[in-house]
Design an enzyme around this catalytic site. Structure first.
Site, PDB file in Angstrom:
ATOM      1  N   HIS A  17     -10.070  -6.777   1.858  1.00 25.69           N
ATOM      2  CA  HIS A  17      -9.929  -7.733   3.203  1.00 25.69           C
ATOM      3  C   HIS A  17     -11.047  -7.451   3.259  1.00 25.69           C
ATOM      4  O   HIS A  17     -11.723  -9.105   4.638  1.00 25.69           O
ATOM      5  CB  HIS A  17      -8.984  -6.611   4.025  1.00 25.69           C
ATOM      6  N   LYS A  41       9.057  -5.421   9.424  1.00 22.43           N
ATOM      7  CA  LYS A  41       8.230  -4.377   8.432  1.00 22.43           C
ATOM      8  C   LYS A  41       8.360  -2.682   9.142  1.00 22.43           C
ATOM      9  O   LYS A  41       8.381  -2.818  10.447  1.00 22.43           O
ATOM     10  CB  LYS A  41       7.033  -4.735   8.558  1.00 22.43           C
ATOM     11  N   ARG A  90      -5.931 -12.544  -4.505  1.00 22.18           N
ATOM     12  CA  ARG A  90      -5.832 -11.767  -5.929  1.00 22.18           C
ATOM     13  C   ARG A  90      -5.520 -12.508  -7.519  1.00 22.18           C
ATOM     14  O   ARG A  90      -5.382 -13.030  -7.939  1.00 22.18           O
ATOM     15  CB  ARG A  90      -4.968 -10.580  -5.794  1.00 22.18           C
ATOM     16  N   SER A 128      -3.155  -3.070   0.797  1.00 17.39           N
ATOM     17  CA  SER A 128      -2.435  -2.045   1.280  1.00 17.39           C
ATOM     18  C   SER A 128      -1.697  -0.931   0.793  1.00 17.39           C
ATOM     19  O   SER A 128      -1.814   0.310   1.189  1.00 17.39           O
ATOM     20  CB  SER A 128      -2.549  -2.282   2.823  1.00 17.39           C
TER      21      SER A 128
END
Ligand code: PNS
Length: 166
Positions: A17, A41, A90, A128
């Site tokens: 990040h 979440k 990614r 993460s």
């Protein structure tokens, strides 16, 4: 003046990040790191803890600010005069979700453009979630997150065993 938003959950902020934030800050006049709180979440860190960590690691970047928000990203963009949303890409697996999100955000707010920045190769498989999993299982994640974040991760795991999965 181009204002960009870099939205995410940042639970916690990683070196991947941080690299995108650095690179975005060289391209756009102002970058707002927008920490979104998703009530569905169960994060490891509270929104306040995540905000503090992102603020700490971006403190040296004068054109970067950090805010938290709930609700739709496009509404945040409208409120804050954001024209560009920055996302890191990614591996191929990111593409489906990111493409869908970019299309939908454009549908909801014609003015906003999503700009994808390719992740550096050393961060291609960094997330993460994987950092939290490795840390919970006793692995060394010190090279994947900034130093202060690593310290807090270790503290959190010591206190709670790591809490909320994902
Ligand atoms: O770090 P993440 O979890 O990949 O970030 C996802 C995030 C926060 C960018 C995404 O969930 C989001 O934009 N949330 C805000 C709510 C919203 O606008 N949802 C509709 C997206 S099309």
């Amino acid at each position: 003046m181009t204002v960009a938003a870099y939205p995410g959950s940042f639970d916690p902020v990683t070196n991947g990040h941080l690299d995108i934030i650095h690179r975005a800050s060289r391209i756009f006049d102002q970058v707002i790191v927008a920490l979104f709180v998703n009530l569905e979440k169960s994060p490891m860190f509270t929104a306040e803890e995540r905000l503090e960590m992102v603020r700490e690691v971006t403190a040296g970047l004068p054109n970067v600010t950090v805010e938290s928000s709930t609700g739709l990203l496009v509404d945040f963009c409208r409120r804050r005069g954001v024209d560009v949303v920055v996302r890191g890409l990614r591996a191929i697996s990111d593409f489906d979700y990111e493409f869908q999100m970019a299309q939908m955000n454009k549908e909801l707010y014609e003015r906003v453009e999503t700009v994808f920045m390719m992740t550096r190769k050393e961060h291609l498989f960094l997330s993460s979630s994987i950092v939290k999993e490795i840390a919970r299982l006793g692995g060394d994640v010190s090279r994947f997150v900034p130093e202060g974040v690593h310290r807090r991760l270790m503290e959190k795991i010591g206190e709670t065993g790591g809490g909320g999965l994902r």
